[in-house]
Design a protein around this motif. Structure first.
Motif, short mmCIF file in Angstrom:
data_model
loop_
_atom_site.label_atom_id
_atom_site.label_comp_id
_atom_site.label_asym_id
_atom_site.label_seq_id
_atom_site.Cartn_x
_atom_site.Cartn_y
_atom_site.Cartn_z
N UNK A 18 0.84 -1.20 0.00
CA UNK A 18 0.00 0.00 0.00
C UNK A 18 0.87 1.25 0.00
N UNK A 19 1.94 1.23 0.79
CA UNK A 19 2.88 2.36 0.79
C UNK A 19 3.45 2.56 -0.60
N UNK B 271 3.91 5.60 -5.70
CA UNK B 271 3.93 5.55 -7.16
C UNK B 271 2.67 6.11 -7.81
N UNK B 272 1.79 6.70 -6.98
CA UNK B 272 0.63 7.40 -7.52
C UNK B 272 -0.46 6.50 -8.05
N UNK B 273 -0.55 5.27 -7.56
CA UNK B 273 -1.61 4.36 -8.01
C UNK B 273 -2.96 4.84 -7.49
N UNK B 274 -4.00 4.64 -8.28
CA UNK B 274 -5.34 5.11 -7.92
C UNK B 274 -6.16 4.09 -7.15
N UNK B 275 -5.54 2.98 -6.74
CA UNK B 275 -6.28 1.91 -6.07
C UNK B 275 -6.37 2.11 -4.56
N UNK B 276 -5.80 3.20 -4.06
CA UNK B 276 -5.77 3.47 -2.62
C UNK B 276 -6.80 4.54 -2.28
N UNK B 277 -7.57 4.33 -1.22
CA UNK B 277 -8.56 5.33 -0.81
C UNK B 277 -7.88 6.60 -0.36
N UNK C 150 5.59 15.90 -7.55
CA UNK C 150 6.50 16.14 -8.68
C UNK C 150 7.41 17.32 -8.36
N UNK C 151 8.63 17.26 -8.86
CA UNK C 151 9.54 18.40 -8.81
C UNK C 151 9.57 19.07 -10.18
N UNK C 152 10.05 20.31 -10.19
CA UNK C 152 10.05 21.11 -11.42
C UNK C 152 11.47 21.59 -11.72
N UNK C 153 11.92 21.33 -12.92
CA UNK C 153 13.17 21.92 -13.41
C UNK C 153 12.79 23.17 -14.20
N UNK C 154 13.32 24.31 -13.79
CA UNK C 154 13.03 25.58 -14.46
C UNK C 154 14.12 25.87 -15.48
N UNK C 155 13.73 26.04 -16.72
CA UNK C 155 14.67 26.32 -17.81
C UNK C 155 14.39 27.69 -18.37
N UNK D 211 12.12 5.22 -10.27
CA UNK D 211 12.21 5.40 -11.71
C UNK D 211 12.33 4.06 -12.43
N UNK D 212 13.16 3.15 -11.86
CA UNK D 212 13.31 1.84 -12.46
C UNK D 212 12.00 1.06 -12.45
N UNK D 213 11.23 1.22 -11.37
CA UNK D 213 10.01 0.44 -11.23
C UNK D 213 8.87 1.01 -12.08
N UNK D 214 8.76 2.34 -12.15
CA UNK D 214 7.59 2.96 -12.79
C UNK D 214 7.91 3.59 -14.13
N UNK D 215 9.20 3.68 -14.48
CA UNK D 215 9.63 4.38 -15.69
C UNK D 215 9.25 5.86 -15.64
N UNK D 216 9.17 6.39 -14.43
CA UNK D 216 8.89 7.81 -14.23
C UNK D 216 9.96 8.41 -13.33
#
Length: 350
Positions: A26-27, A32-38, A102-107, A62-67
């Motif tokens: 559950x953690x 990983x942002x799954x929608x299956x958790x209340x 999410x973090x933001x890279x400012x360019x 990143x390795x697990x989610x490709x994100x």
């Protein structure tokens, strides 16, 4: 807030699970942002992470989610760009990103096309937000070919299937002119773009001036645009005679952005013209900026928070699974106009 003592092991997802009273899976779903958790369980896990000062391993995720849980924000910044106008947009996007972990890279580099290619090639960002999009923006053909989603702030002639958000500058212009017409003014003067720049480069700028002119004609007001004779305060100061040509005819001046508004107020003071007593001033700028000047300026808000939040929402909608929906182009209209110190109600003087 719980802090870790020197020499003790860092907290793990197992510790988070134990404190929150849930399983490790559950953690993982929450991280990983799954929608299956209340929502209640998600809040409990987040609170446990906060108390333990637990930071997920970004590399493992990143390795697990490709994100990477990073987005890139491209903003045009230079000595001629009004940072007071740009900063609220950046802040709102960062807040929206952080709310989704999410973090933001400012360019802010000027080599827009090269910078976009470079960032996309590094594969460190899940998506991109491009601000200051012009009608023929050279970044768009590149952005349209990326595998990552891209949202545009500004409208191009051809968005090539990308989502976009823009300010409803036409509505803003109508509100500004109506404010002056409803308070008994006879002439509207607009401060234009600096000499040598193209007012048609951006959709919202062109629409702002065009709609104001049309509305002034509809309301029976005289109308003129005074082009700034260069950048900075002197670009407005040099036009003072033109700006004040109709000062004895219930003049209202419309200006766009905080810096030109401040330069206009300084010019008026230098010529012993008092806003709200001798002429009226209406600015198209944020509420924060409008209330910060020597004279609090009547304004139509640029709604930076709403526009930026909507741009971020469109991007995250793509990232969260709606990759194949139709592209959206949305205009964010101002809620209204706020009358402050710089409007003369000529009707009340009659």
């Amino acid at each position: 807030m719980t802090t870790r003592q020197a020499g003790t092991r860092p907290p793990t997802s197992k510790d988070v699970a134990a404190l929150a009273g849930v399983s490790q899976s559950t953690v993982s779903f929450v991280i990983n942002g799954k929608n299956t958790v209340s929502e209640a369980t998600r809040r409990r896990v987040k609170e446990a992470m906060r108390k333990l000062n637990y930071q997920p391993n970004a590399g493992a995720r990143t390795l697990k989610t490709n994100r990477t849980n990073i987005i890139a924000l491209f903003v045009e910044m230079s000595e001629t760009i009004d940072a007071n106008e740009t900063t609220p947009y950046i802040d709102a996007i960062v807040r929206s990103a952080r709310a989704r972990d999410y973090d933001v890279i400012l360019t802010t580099t000027h080599d827009g096309v090269a910078a976009l290619k470079r960032m996309a090639g590094k594969s460190i960002c899940d998506g991109f937000i491009l601000m200051d999009v012009s009608r023929e923006d050279p970044r768009i053909p590149i952005a349209a070919e990326l595998s990552q989603p891209v949202t545009l702030v500004g409208r191009a002639t051809n968005a090539r299937g990308l989502d976009c958000v823009d300010a409803d500058a036409r509505k803003a212009a109508l509100l500004a002119v109506d404010e002056l017409a409803d308070t008994g003014h006879h002439h509207v003067t607009m401060i234009g773009t600096p000499l040598g720049t193209n007012p048609n480069e951006y959709n919202f700028v062109d629409e702002f001036y065009t709609a104001a002119h049309q509305r002034a004609d509809e309301r029976g007001l005289g109308f003129s645009i005074v082009q700034r004779l260069g950048e900075g305060w002197t670009g407005i100061e040099k036009t003072a005679d033109q700006l004040l040509l109709h000062a004895d005819n219930r003049l209202g001046i419309i200006v766009r952005q905080p810096q030109p508004t401040e330069w206009l107020l300084r010019t008026l003071r230098r010529h012993n013209v008092i806003p709200g007593q001798d002429v009226s001033v209406v600015s198209y700028c944020s509420d924060y900026a409008a209330a910060s000047f020597e004279w609090q300026v009547t304004n139509v808000s640029t709604t930076p928070e709403q526009l930026s939040e909507r741009a971020a929402n469109l991007l995250f909608d793509r990232l969260e699974g709606n990759r194949n929906r139709d592209a959206r182009c949305e205009l964010i209209a101002p809620a209204g106009i706020t009358r402050r110190d710089t409007t003369i109600d000529w009707n009340a003087r009659e």
